[in-house]
Design a protein around this motif. Structure first.
Motif, mmCIF file in Angstrom:
data_model
loop_
_atom_site.group_PDB
_atom_site.id
_atom_site.type_symbol
_atom_site.label_atom_id
_atom_site.label_comp_id
_atom_site.label_asym_id
_atom_site.label_seq_id
_atom_site.Cartn_x
_atom_site.Cartn_y
_atom_site.Cartn_z
ATOM 1 N N ASN A 282 9.598 6.658 5.384
ATOM 2 C CA ASN A 282 9.358 6.207 4.013
ATOM 3 C C ASN A 282 10.561 6.463 3.113
ATOM 4 O O ASN A 282 10.687 5.835 2.051
ATOM 5 C CB ASN A 282 8.118 6.898 3.436
ATOM 6 N N MET A 283 11.428 7.379 3.528
ATOM 7 C CA MET A 283 12.645 7.658 2.744
ATOM 8 C C MET A 283 13.536 6.426 2.666
ATOM 9 O O MET A 283 14.302 6.255 1.716
ATOM 10 C CB MET A 283 13.418 8.819 3.367
ATOM 11 N N PRO B 3 0.835 -1.205 0.000
ATOM 12 C CA PRO B 3 0.000 0.000 0.000
ATOM 13 C C PRO B 3 0.874 1.261 0.000
ATOM 14 O O PRO B 3 1.900 1.325 0.672
ATOM 15 C CB PRO B 3 -0.785 -0.122 1.312
ATOM 16 N N GLY B 4 0.487 2.254 -0.773
ATOM 17 C CA GLY B 4 1.249 3.498 -0.880
ATOM 18 C C GLY B 4 2.159 3.542 -2.095
ATOM 19 O O GLY B 4 2.727 4.591 -2.405
ATOM 20 N N ALA C 240 14.879 15.628 -3.177
ATOM 21 C CA ALA C 240 14.432 16.982 -2.860
ATOM 22 C C ALA C 240 14.066 17.152 -1.391
ATOM 23 O O ALA C 240 13.850 18.281 -0.931
ATOM 24 C CB ALA C 240 13.237 17.348 -3.729
ATOM 25 N N ASN C 241 13.996 16.040 -0.647
ATOM 26 C CA ASN C 241 13.565 16.124 0.754
ATOM 27 C C ASN C 241 14.554 15.463 1.712
ATOM 28 O O ASN C 241 14.171 14.919 2.752
ATOM 29 C CB ASN C 241 12.184 15.474 0.909
ATOM 30 N N GLU D 232 2.435 11.589 -3.093
ATOM 31 C CA GLU D 232 3.700 12.152 -2.618
ATOM 32 C C GLU D 232 3.544 12.870 -1.287
ATOM 33 O O GLU D 232 4.415 12.788 -0.408
ATOM 34 C CB GLU D 232 4.283 13.103 -3.677
ATOM 35 N N ASN D 233 2.447 13.583 -1.109
ATOM 36 C CA ASN D 233 2.231 14.320 0.153
ATOM 37 C C ASN D 233 2.102 13.362 1.328
ATOM 38 O O ASN D 233 2.682 13.582 2.395
ATOM 39 C CB ASN D 233 0.981 15.194 0.041
ATOM 40 N N GLU D 234 1.356 12.297 1.131
ATOM 41 C CA GLU D 234 1.199 11.307 2.194
ATOM 42 C C GLU D 234 2.518 10.591 2.467
ATOM 43 O O GLU D 234 2.848 10.284 3.622
ATOM 44 C CB GLU D 234 0.119 10.297 1.793
ATOM 45 N N PHE D 235 3.273 10.323 1.423
ATOM 46 C CA PHE D 235 4.581 9.674 1.558
ATOM 47 C C PHE D 235 5.495 10.480 2.481
ATOM 48 O O PHE D 235 6.187 9.923 3.343
ATOM 49 C CB PHE D 235 5.212 9.527 0.170
#
Length: 949
Positions: free
Chosen positions: A429-430, A406-407, A454-455, A420-423
């Motif tokens: 999750n990274m 899921p995801g 980017a994060n 992406e926002n939920e991730f």
């Protein structure tokens, strides 16, 4: 006949270029007239025509003038490059345009003279145009790039056209241009382009430079309407296949330490391929269109431009340093390029290390851009799925689970993120993304990798200390069977360096010295890949001992973490093993290892070179060597872990570094140590095997009578029986039997178990046996990798040498007879052979290979060890490798009255470690400090100031 001035001709001929047309798009390094003074050239040639109108004199005058102008133009651009790069290392694109502009001016001047002054128009004159193709067509020229020209005709090559081409080519050859040329009609171009993708690519970038422009316009229309249209998919597949073949030809790894800036993986050609594809598909002229067409985001296109400018800057400097076309970044020029680009030494690292680290970071960026680009092509249904993936699917291969967790979702066969926002709401999750990729067997979609890159700020101190985060990371190493895949992607996105900040210092860090083939981070991942392959039982035949150790079970957490951290201390001022152990002391507990496991990791990191150094630099037949190693290892658990780590470390250096010789040395050391640890730690417990060796010899020589066998077993020392195999004992026995004092006997044969040729020599006890033989080997281009010499009680010498050629392979059997003859001559003291040896060493000293590695700094260290052996002094010389080094050292020891009983030769790129087991003339160890000091001085002189006749 009235003569037109050259400048007038340039302006009046249809399709010709004037100075304004020659101005290339974008800024030049200098004003156009300073790069090439068209007016001055015209006046000079006009004067030549007026003073002596004969073709030969006009041509000669023009060549001389153009040579001066070309040299001055290149010097002016070169000087300006130096100024620009000192302020802006990305000024290279101005430079390549300037070199292209200079070439345009010269080519145009030559063509003008060839078509008018030297080959006046005649009845068979046909319309003709000249187009630049290839890199010249892109108006991208390094100082000594090839000049590729397409002579365009309407229908056929007339005598006048042929005369113009011949005149122009001879003039350009006289100017030292390397010219590639073809003469075709537009119809021929379309036909040949259908058959050959290389021709098609060069035509894609053609640029009109001279003559009838209508021919160039017609060619362009026909190419786009008859050749390019509707063939995009085929062109894309052809260029990608060509790229794959090219990268494999250039080592297939972007982290190779002597990269090819143009053709290598992550080099200029990879960037050019991306633009070729877009140009072919969309008929665009400007790389900025990569953004307009959605292939790259703005920040990614900025990476494209930065990498392009950096790589062009490096390539220009390579050409200028070499004075010719040179695209490979060899060790001997890396420091010069770094200096020219404005790099300096700081933070404990040399300028060249900083420069090469930047090079590999840009090469990584090129790889990332390529992945993003190819995924976009797949999304546009222009590129088929990866060929390997397609093949595996066709064979029924299962790529992990059929569904993602899921995801996540699958996009064009790659793992993508649903929301992406939920991730990003859960920073863990990274790491989970990389685990999901391993579980599913899917490649990660570039959009997902973009999001992670980017994060990276989400991976902070709090994140790194989370138990769950470290648990996921350990699972990546231990649970899925191919951790190298996850580690490489984590490294390329920056996640690995953020999660383990200490690892960031070794990312893209080169390892000078010529031994390692990859950067430190890539070497580490290669080592872990080797371990995973052993666990998957893929190397069972090649690595039986390591495979057996893993099958019986070791602490995998300790082994994987130790291998991940074994070189993490590199790039610092202190010894990297010590620095790495200190870092491991804090990192191992953070990653979830308990106190005992963390202690083992720390010990392994600090001692990760212990086993390879002992095996390759010491005489394993000396009981003291094994005993010392046993005391350092202390337990069989440590021995097993260290053995596997050592094997992976050596194999991770490069495929050509591992061989049967090293494998056998490690196996011998493992077996001897394992036996000693099983029987206890006392000196008496170290297996000597002298009586057992004698018993095996007696059995093997059953056809000899008892008296002959007794004589042979008693004439040799214990070290002789411990050091050699029964088969070798038999060989020496037959050679020494009934031997007289004048004889020299040799026996050479292949030793496949050690990737070497074994050469046995029996002779009367002659002074300097080892040094004389080393000289013969140097003359025969053979390298000694191991040697032992023994004196019998009745005055004979038995010496055994293991030899390889310059490529690390067994010495050729076909050349053995010549080698044996040289050995006999040197042992007899033949003066002519001695002179030949000296001459050969002098030639090798100045060879191209010697020059290539001369830029490396290798400090010289000489140590004397009287504790490592009971009866010998161990002399260890650590210095730069060079031709004849072993010979010079052995000759010096011999001149000092030393007897060499054994020698171990190891090389690590440009570094050599030569170890000699010696006694003095009285048969004693070297104890006197004054004698040791004097011997050290003589050895230093032999290293740095060898006697050359």
């Amino acid at each position: 006949m009235a003569k037109l001035s050259l400048s007038h001709q340039i302006k009046t001929v249809p399709g010709a270029l004037d100075i304004d047309t020659l101005q290339l798009p974008g800024n030049l390094l200098l004003p156009a007239e300073k790069i090439f003074d068209l007016k001055g050239v015209s006046e000079t040639i006009e004067q030549a025509i007026e003073s002596d109108p004969t073709s030969s004199e006009v041509r000669l005058a023009a060549i001389q003038e153009l040579k001066v102008r070309r040299s001055w133009g290149m010097k002016a651009i070169d000087d300006e490059i130096g100024k620009e790069f000192s302020q802006d290392p990305f000024a290279a694109l101005k430079a390549v345009r300037s070199y292209a502009f200079l070439t345009d001016c010269i080519v145009h001047t030559v063509l003008s003279m060839a078509s008018r002054t030297l080959n006046p128009s005649s009845a068979d004159a046909e319309p003709m145009a000249v187009a630049a193709v290839g890199g010249y067509g892109r108006a991208e020229m390094a100082p000594y790039s090839d000049v590729d020209l397409l002579f365009l005709v309407k229908k056929e090559i007339t005598p006048w056209v042929k005369g113009v081409i011949e005149t122009a080519l001879y003039m350009m050859w006289d100017l030292n241009f390397k010219v590639g040329h073809s003469c075709r009609s537009a119809r021929d171009c379309v036909r040949l382009g259908r058959e050959d993708y290389t021709i098609r690519t060069s035509l894609l970038e053609h640029r009109h430079v001279f003559g009838d422009s209508s021919l160039s316009i017609d060619l362009r229309k026909r190419l786009w309407n008859e050749l390019f249209k509707g063939t995009g998919t085929d062109f894309v597949e052809a260029k990608l296949a060509e790229r794959e073949e090219r990268n494999q030809r250039q080592s297939g790894n972007r982290y190779a330490l002597e990269p090819n800036v143009k053709e290598g993986k992550g080099g200029l050609r990879d960037l050019q391929t991306l633009f070729w594809i877009v140009k072919y598909l969309h008929n665009v002229e400007d790389p900025k269109d990569l953004v307009k067409l959605g292939m790259f985001r703005v920040e990614e296109f900025e990476k494209f431009l930065s990498a392009e400018a950096f790589l062009w800057g490096v390539r220009c400097q390579l050409h200028l340093i070499a004075g010719r076309a040179q695209d490979k970044l060899h060790f001997d020029v890396q420091a010069q390029v770094a200096e020219r680009l404005g790099y300096s030494s700081n933070y404990g690292r040399s300028a060249v290390e900083h420069f090469m680290q930047d090079y590999f970071r840009f090469a990584t960026d090129v790889g990332e851009l390529t992945r993003i680009f190819l995924t976009k092509l797949e999304a546009q249904h222009v590129k088929r799925e990866p060929m390997v993936v397609g093949f595996l699917r066709s064979t029924g291969f299962k790529f992990g689970r059929e569904r993602t967790s899921p995801g996540y979702k699958t996009v064009h066969g790659r793992l993508a993120i649903e929301d992406e926002n939920e991730f990003l709401l859960d920073p863990l999750n990274m790491l989970r993304l990389f685990e999901e990729a391993l579980k599913s067997g899917l490649l990660i979609h570039p959009d997902a990798m973009r999001l992670v890159s980017a994060n990276l700020h989400l991976i902070n101190k709090e994140f790194r200390e989370k138990v769950d985060a470290n648990g996921i990371f350990l699972d990546l190493l231990l649970k899925h069977g191919n951790p190298e895949r996850a580690l490489r992607r984590m490294n390329e996105t920056g996640v690995l360096g953020m999660f383990i900040p200490e690892f960031r210092d070794i990312v893209a860090l080169m390892q000078p010295g010529g031994y390692h083939r990859y950067t430190v981070d890539e070497h580490t991942i290669q080592c872990i890949s080797q371990l995973a392959q052993i666990e998957r039982r893929e190397l069972k035949e090649d690595l039986p001992v390591a495979s057996r150790i893993l099958e019986r079970g070791v602490n995998r957490r300790v082994l994987y973490v130790a291998l991940l951290l074994h070189d993490i201390g590199k790039g610092r001022k202190e010894d990297h093993s010590i620095a790495g152990a200190r870092l491991a002391r804090s990192l191992a507990p953070r990653l979830g290892l308990d106190e005992v496991e963390s202690g083992l990791v720390e010990w392994l990191v600090e001692n990760h070179l212990l086993m390879s150094d002992t095996a390759q630099k010491r005489d394993l037949s000396d009981p003291k060597t094994v005993l010392k190693f046993v005391r350092q290892v202390e337990s069989r658990a440590r021995l097993r872990l260290l053995t596997v780590l050592t094997v992976c470390d050596i194999r991770g250096v490069g495929s050509e570094v591992w061989n049967n010789w090293k494998a056998q040395l490690l196996r011998d050391l493992y077996q001897l140590t394992h036996m000693a640890l099983s029987d206890g730690m006392s000196e008496d417990a170290v297996p000597r095997g002298v009586e057992e060796a004698k018993d095996r010899f007696r059995e093997a020589m059953a056809d000899w009578d008892e008296e002959r066998r007794f004589k042979e077993t008693e004439r040799h020392s214990d070290s002789y029986w411990r050091a050699l195999s029964t088969e070798t004992h038999r060989t020496f026995a037959k050679m020494l039997d009934s031997m007289n004092e004048r004889e020299i006997k040799t026996d050479a044969r292949l030793d496949p178990g050690r990737d070497a040729t074994r050469l046995c020599i029996a002779t009367s006890d002659r002074s300097g046996l080892f040094s004389r033989f080393a000289g013969a080997l140097a003359l025969a281009n053979a390298s000694v990798i191991d040697a032992k010499a023994f004196l019998t009680a009745d005055g004979f010498g038995a010496a055994i040498f293991w030899l390889q050629d310059a490529n690390g392979k067994p010495y050729e059997n076909a050349r053995i007879k010549r080698l044996e003859k040289l050995v006999a001559l040197t042992l007899e003291g033949d003066p002519e052979t001695g002179k030949k040896i000296e001459k050969r060493l002098w030639e090798q000293h100045f060879s191209a290979e010697s020059k290539r590695t001369r830029s490396f700094t290798v400090p010289t260290e000489i140590t004397f060890d009287n504790d490592g052996s009971d009866i010998y002094t161990i002399v260890e010389v650590d210095t730069r490798d060079r031709a004849g080094l072993v010979y010079d050292l052995a000759r010096t020891l011999n001149a000092g009255g030393m007897t060499i009983a054994a020698a171990v030769v190891a090389t690590y790129g440009v570094q050599a470690v030569d170890v000699f087991y010696v006694k003095d003339s009285a048969g004693m160890k070297l104890i006197s400090e004054s004698k040791l000091k004097a011997l050290k001085k003589k050895l230093l002189t032999a290293i740095h100031e060898p006697e050359i006749i």
